[in-house]
Design a protein around this motif. Structure first.
Motif, short mmCIF file in Angstrom:
data_model
loop_
_atom_site.label_atom_id
_atom_site.label_comp_id
_atom_site.label_asym_id
_atom_site.label_seq_id
_atom_site.Cartn_x
_atom_site.Cartn_y
_atom_site.Cartn_z
N THR A 44 8.18 3.64 7.08
CA THR A 44 9.25 4.31 7.81
C THR A 44 10.53 3.50 7.78
N SER A 45 10.44 2.20 7.57
CA SER A 45 11.62 1.33 7.50
C SER A 45 12.32 1.43 6.15
N GLY A 46 11.69 2.09 5.17
CA GLY A 46 12.26 2.21 3.84
C GLY A 46 11.73 1.18 2.86
N VAL A 47 11.01 0.19 3.35
CA VAL A 47 10.41 -0.82 2.48
C VAL A 47 9.29 -0.16 1.68
N GLN A 48 9.22 -0.50 0.38
CA GLN A 48 8.18 0.06 -0.49
C GLN A 48 7.26 -1.03 -0.99
N TYR A 49 5.99 -0.69 -1.07
CA TYR A 49 4.98 -1.57 -1.63
C TYR A 49 4.32 -0.86 -2.80
N THR A 50 4.28 -1.53 -3.93
CA THR A 50 3.59 -0.98 -5.10
C THR A 50 2.44 -1.89 -5.44
N GLY A 51 1.33 -1.30 -5.78
CA GLY A 51 0.14 -2.06 -6.13
C GLY A 51 -1.04 -1.12 -6.27
N VAL A 52 -2.22 -1.71 -6.28
CA VAL A 52 -3.45 -0.93 -6.42
C VAL A 52 -4.00 -0.64 -5.02
N LEU A 53 -4.14 0.63 -4.70
CA LEU A 53 -4.68 1.04 -3.40
C LEU A 53 -6.17 0.76 -3.39
N SER A 54 -6.60 -0.19 -2.56
CA SER A 54 -8.01 -0.57 -2.59
C SER A 54 -8.82 0.00 -1.43
N CYS A 55 -8.17 0.31 -0.31
CA CYS A 55 -8.92 0.81 0.84
C CYS A 55 -7.99 1.59 1.76
N LEU A 56 -8.56 2.57 2.44
CA LEU A 56 -7.80 3.43 3.34
C LEU A 56 -8.75 3.92 4.42
N ASP A 57 -8.30 3.91 5.68
CA ASP A 57 -9.18 4.41 6.74
C ASP A 57 -8.58 5.65 7.39
N GLY A 58 -9.24 6.17 8.39
CA GLY A 58 -8.84 7.40 9.06
C GLY A 58 -7.53 7.28 9.82
N TYR A 59 -7.08 6.08 10.10
CA TYR A 59 -5.81 5.86 10.79
C TYR A 59 -4.67 5.62 9.79
N MET A 60 -4.96 5.78 8.50
CA MET A 60 -4.02 5.55 7.41
C MET A 60 -3.67 4.07 7.25
N GLN A 66 -2.62 -6.78 -5.73
CA GLN A 66 -1.59 -6.96 -6.76
C GLN A 66 -0.30 -6.27 -6.33
N THR A 67 0.16 -6.59 -5.14
CA THR A 67 1.23 -5.83 -4.49
C THR A 67 2.60 -6.49 -4.64
N GLU A 68 3.61 -5.66 -4.85
CA GLU A 68 5.00 -6.09 -4.88
C GLU A 68 5.75 -5.38 -3.77
N GLU A 69 6.64 -6.12 -3.09
CA GLU A 69 7.44 -5.55 -2.00
C GLU A 69 8.86 -5.34 -2.47
N TYR A 70 9.37 -4.12 -2.25
CA TYR A 70 10.74 -3.77 -2.64
C TYR A 70 11.54 -3.38 -1.40
N VAL A 71 12.70 -4.02 -1.24
CA VAL A 71 13.61 -3.69 -0.15
C VAL A 71 14.93 -3.27 -0.79
N GLY A 72 15.37 -2.08 -0.49
CA GLY A 72 16.59 -1.57 -1.09
C GLY A 72 16.50 -1.45 -2.60
#
Length: 96
Positions: A44-60, A66-72
């Motif tokens: 929601t802040s606009g920050v993006q993370y790209t990488g391999v989605l390894s796990c997800l739960d019911g609360y999202m 292997q994640t990279e963080e992108y700001v602006g």
């Protein structure tokens, strides 16, 4: 009365065909399909993370590898593993 109803039914636009069961993409099937694949998560802040989605739960809540963080749009940091709290997630997109 019945004749008028019949005439109206005949003039009505034809219904769109229902999608085949195999073509239906629900949020649940989408999330299952991106597990283990390159994904972009936007917060929601606009920050993006790209990488391999390894796990997800019911609360999202999301775990990525292997994640990279992108700001602006600019790369700010590289991480091995990232855990994102679900209430901060705006959307998830599969990388092409």
């Amino acid at each position: 009365k019945e004749e008028k109803m019949s005439e109206l039914a005949d003039k009505a636009a034809p219904a769109a065909p229902a999608p085949a069961a195999d073509d239906t993409l629900t949020p649940s099937t989408f999330l299952k399909s991106v597990l283990g694949r390159p994904t972009t998560v936007t917060l929601t802040s606009g920050v993006q993370y790209t990488g391999v989605l390894s796990c997800l739960d019911g609360y999202m809540n999301i775990a990525m590898e292997q994640t990279e963080e992108y700001v602006g749009g600019q790369l700010k940091a590289k991480y091995g593993d990232v855990f994102l709290r679900g209430n901060n997630v705006l959307y998830i997109a599969m990388k092409k």
